[in-house]
Structure formats: structure tokens, C-alpha cells
Design a protein around this motif. Structure first.
Motif, PDB file in Angstrom:
ATOM      1  N   MET A  58      84.574  94.738  51.375  1.00  0.00           N
ATOM      2  CA  MET A  58      85.302  93.750  50.611  1.00  0.00           C
ATOM      3  C   MET A  58      85.902  94.441  49.390  1.00  0.00           C
ATOM      4  SD  MET A  58      82.621  91.232  48.536  1.00  0.00           S
ATOM      5  CE  MET A  58      81.373  91.547  49.750  1.00  0.00           C
ATOM      6  N   LEU A  59      87.129  94.139  49.120  1.00  0.00           N
ATOM      7  CA  LEU A  59      87.824  94.722  47.978  1.00  0.00           C
ATOM      8  C   LEU A  59      87.871  93.688  46.868  1.00  0.00           C
ATOM      9  CD1 LEU A  59      89.437  97.062  46.792  1.00  0.00           C
ATOM     10  CD2 LEU A  59      91.473  96.058  47.825  1.00  0.00           C
ATOM     11  N   VAL A  60      87.349  94.064  45.721  1.00  0.00           N
ATOM     12  CA  VAL A  60      87.311  93.158  44.568  1.00  0.00           C
ATOM     13  C   VAL A  60      88.277  93.694  43.518  1.00  0.00           C
ATOM     14  CG1 VAL A  60      85.871  92.238  42.724  1.00  0.00           C
ATOM     15  CG2 VAL A  60      84.927  92.501  45.020  1.00  0.00           C
ATOM     16  N   LYS A  61      89.249  92.856  43.163  1.00  0.00           N
ATOM     17  CA  LYS A  61      90.264  93.281  42.198  1.00  0.00           C
ATOM     18  C   LYS A  61      90.239  92.485  40.907  1.00  0.00           C
ATOM     19  CE  LYS A  61      93.595  95.284  45.350  1.00  0.00           C
ATOM     20  NZ  LYS A  61      95.008  95.384  45.684  1.00  0.00           N
ATOM     21  N   SER A  62      89.306  91.516  40.793  1.00  0.00           N
ATOM     22  CA  SER A  62      89.248  90.712  39.580  1.00  0.00           C
ATOM     23  C   SER A  62      87.855  90.109  39.410  1.00  0.00           C
ATOM     24  CB  SER A  62      90.287  89.579  39.641  1.00  0.00           C
ATOM     25  OG  SER A  62      89.937  88.659  40.662  1.00  0.00           O
ATOM     26  N   SER A  63      87.572  89.651  38.212  1.00  0.00           N
ATOM     27  CA  SER A  63      86.283  89.000  37.949  1.00  0.00           C
ATOM     28  C   SER A  63      86.088  87.745  38.793  1.00  0.00           C
ATOM     29  CB  SER A  63      86.154  88.655  36.460  1.00  0.00           C
ATOM     30  OG  SER A  63      86.089  89.826  35.703  1.00  0.00           O
ATOM     31  N   HIS A  79      81.459 100.887  44.965  1.00  0.00           N
ATOM     32  CA  HIS A  79      82.214 102.130  45.108  1.00  0.00           C
ATOM     33  C   HIS A  79      83.508 102.044  44.313  1.00  0.00           C
ATOM     34  CE1 HIS A  79      79.942 103.824  48.560  1.00  0.00           C
ATOM     35  NE2 HIS A  79      79.667 102.552  48.772  1.00  0.00           N
ATOM     36  N   LEU A  80      83.975 103.195  43.865  1.00  0.00           N
ATOM     37  CA  LEU A  80      85.291 103.292  43.245  1.00  0.00           C
ATOM     38  C   LEU A  80      86.214 103.942  44.260  1.00  0.00           C
ATOM     39  CD1 LEU A  80      84.332 104.563  39.697  1.00  0.00           C
ATOM     40  CD2 LEU A  80      84.783 102.229  40.424  1.00  0.00           C
ATOM     41  N   LYS A  81      87.446 103.487  44.300  1.00  0.00           N
ATOM     42  CA  LYS A  81      88.390 103.981  45.293  1.00  0.00           C
ATOM     43  C   LYS A  81      89.744 104.203  44.647  1.00  0.00           C
ATOM     44  CE  LYS A  81      90.766 102.417  49.382  1.00  0.00           C
ATOM     45  NZ  LYS A  81      91.202 101.259  50.108  1.00  0.00           N
ATOM     46  N   GLU A  82      90.370 105.292  45.022  1.00  0.00           N
ATOM     47  CA  GLU A  82      91.733 105.539  44.567  1.00  0.00           C
ATOM     48  C   GLU A  82      92.635 104.446  45.125  1.00  0.00           C
ATOM     49  OE1 GLU A  82      93.162 108.046  42.733  1.00  0.00           O
ATOM     50  OE2 GLU A  82      91.246 109.027  42.346  1.00  0.00           O
ATOM     51  N   PRO A  83      93.564 103.952  44.324  1.00  0.00           N
ATOM     52  CA  PRO A  83      94.482 102.943  44.859  1.00  0.00           C
ATOM     53  C   PRO A  83      95.396 103.561  45.916  1.00  0.00           C
ATOM     54  CG  PRO A  83      95.121 103.562  42.641  1.00  0.00           C
ATOM     55  CD  PRO A  83      93.831 104.269  42.945  1.00  0.00           C
ATOM     56  N   GLU A  84      95.817 102.744  46.836  1.00  0.00           N
ATOM     57  CA  GLU A  84      96.747 103.208  47.856  1.00  0.00           C
ATOM     58  C   GLU A  84      98.076 103.512  47.193  1.00  0.00           C
ATOM     59  OE1 GLU A  84      96.597 101.941  51.601  1.00  0.00           O
ATOM     60  OE2 GLU A  84      94.447 101.554  51.506  1.00  0.00           O
ATOM     61  N   GLU A  85      98.680 104.607  47.596  1.00  0.00           N
ATOM     62  CA  GLU A  85      99.934 105.005  46.971  1.00  0.00           C
ATOM     63  C   GLU A  85     101.103 104.154  47.433  1.00  0.00           C
ATOM     64  OE1 GLU A  85     100.812 109.124  46.705  1.00  0.00           O
ATOM     65  OE2 GLU A  85      98.718 109.662  46.431  1.00  0.00           O
ATOM     66  N   ASN A  86     101.062 103.741  48.673  1.00  0.00           N
ATOM     67  CA  ASN A  86     102.168 102.927  49.188  1.00  0.00           C
ATOM     68  C   ASN A  86     102.015 101.490  48.723  1.00  0.00           C
ATOM     69  OD1 ASN A  86     103.217 105.097  50.547  1.00  0.00           O
ATOM     70  ND2 ASN A  86     102.337 104.545  52.517  1.00  0.00           N
ATOM     71  N   THR A  87     103.076 100.983  48.161  1.00  0.00           N
ATOM     72  CA  THR A  87     103.104  99.571  47.785  1.00  0.00           C
ATOM     73  C   THR A  87     103.491  98.761  49.021  1.00  0.00           C
ATOM     74  OG1 THR A  87     105.437  99.618  47.193  1.00  0.00           O
ATOM     75  CG2 THR A  87     103.833 100.161  45.437  1.00  0.00           C
ATOM     76  N   LEU A  88     103.361  97.471  48.928  1.00  0.00           N
ATOM     77  CA  LEU A  88     103.762  96.603  50.031  1.00  0.00           C
ATOM     78  C   LEU A  88     105.232  96.831  50.362  1.00  0.00           C
ATOM     79  CD1 LEU A  88     103.118  94.390  52.050  1.00  0.00           C
ATOM     80  CD2 LEU A  88     103.564  92.723  50.253  1.00  0.00           C
ATOM     81  N   PHE A  89     106.054  96.996  49.347  1.00  0.00           N
ATOM     82  CA  PHE A  89     107.478  97.261  49.563  1.00  0.00           C
ATOM     83  C   PHE A  89     107.663  98.548  50.363  1.00  0.00           C
ATOM     84  CE2 PHE A  89     111.435  99.354  48.276  1.00  0.00           C
ATOM     85  CZ  PHE A  89     112.356  98.403  48.657  1.00  0.00           C
ATOM     86  N   ASP A  90     106.923  99.603  50.000  1.00  0.00           N
ATOM     87  CA  ASP A  90     107.022 100.875  50.720  1.00  0.00           C
ATOM     88  C   ASP A  90     106.617 100.730  52.175  1.00  0.00           C
ATOM     89  OD1 ASP A  90     107.841 102.244  48.418  1.00  0.00           O
ATOM     90  OD2 ASP A  90     105.778 102.767  47.864  1.00  0.00           O
ATOM     91  N   GLN A  91     105.551  99.964  52.429  1.00  0.00           N
ATOM     92  CA  GLN A  91     105.086  99.757  53.803  1.00  0.00           C
ATOM     93  C   GLN A  91     106.123  99.022  54.630  1.00  0.00           C
ATOM     94  OE1 GLN A  91     101.322  97.803  53.411  1.00  0.00           O
ATOM     95  NE2 GLN A  91     100.339  99.548  52.445  1.00  0.00           N
ATOM     96  N   ILE A  92     106.728  97.982  54.068  1.00  0.00           N
ATOM     97  CA  ILE A  92     107.753  97.239  54.786  1.00  0.00           C
ATOM     98  C   ILE A  92     108.969  98.124  55.053  1.00  0.00           C
ATOM     99  CG2 ILE A  92     109.404  95.321  54.589  1.00  0.00           C
ATOM    100  CD1 ILE A  92     107.182  93.819  53.000  1.00  0.00           C
ATOM    101  N   PHE A  93     109.357  98.890  54.055  1.00  0.00           N
ATOM    102  CA  PHE A  93     110.507  99.775  54.192  1.00  0.00           C
ATOM    103  C   PHE A  93     110.252 100.802  55.296  1.00  0.00           C
ATOM    104  CE2 PHE A  93     113.086 103.490  52.924  1.00  0.00           C
ATOM    105  CZ  PHE A  93     114.333 102.898  52.938  1.00  0.00           C
TER     106      PHE A  93
END
Length: 83
Positions: free
Chosen positions: A1-6, A65-79
Motif C-alpha cells: 500500500m502506498l501512503v502519500k498523506s496523513s 519503507h521509503l521509496k524513490e518516487p517514480e520518474e515518469n509522471t502520468l503525462f509521461d506514461q500517457i505520452f
């Protein structure tokens, strides 16, 4: 599970606790905190310190765990998919 906020953390804690069939009192005793504190975290009214978050997640059978953010944004993935 990815948690991005409180709020996401709070929801995840409650969901995991309920899924495991653990009461707030049982979890609190297991991690050395009060039932009220667990209740406040689950309601999103208290944001735990890092040490408390580690105790809480470990008490629920999870690891933090700490994880590096994905470099590709949603825009990049769609493109990339279109290109």
C-alpha cells in the motif's frame, strides 16, 4: 500500500487493524500507546511521529519503507503509450 498523506495513513491503519481482527485496545497495548491515541490516529486527528508510526505499522504486521518516487509522471506514461 502506498501512503502519500496523513489521511491515507489513518485510513490504512484502521483498515489493516479491522482486517486483522484487532481491537484498538489490543493494538494500543501491543505498541505501548493508549487506546485513545490509536483512536485519534485512525480518525486523522493525530499525526504520529516517525517512531510512533514505525511502532504502529509493526504492531499491524507491516513494515515502513521509503521509496524513490517514480520518474515518469502520468503525462509521461500517457505520452509513451501514444507515441
Amino acid at each position: 500500500m502506498l501512503v502519500k498523506s496523513s489521511p491515507t495513513f489513518a485510513t490504512s491503519v484502521r483498515s489493516r487493524r479491522v482486517t486483522r481482527g484487532i481491537t484498538q485496545e489490543e493494538l494500543a497495548t501491543k505498541i505501548g500507546m493508549s487506546r485513545r491515541w490509536v483512536q485519534e490516529v485512525e480518525a486523522g486527528r493525530v499525526t504520529p511521529t516517525l517512531d510512533a508510526a514505525i511502532k504502529l505499522t509493526n504492531g499491524l504486521g507491516l513494515e515502513l519503507h521509503l521509496k524513490e518516487p517514480e520518474e515518469n509522471t502520468l503525462f509521461d506514461q500517457i505520452f509513451e503509450e501514444l507515441g
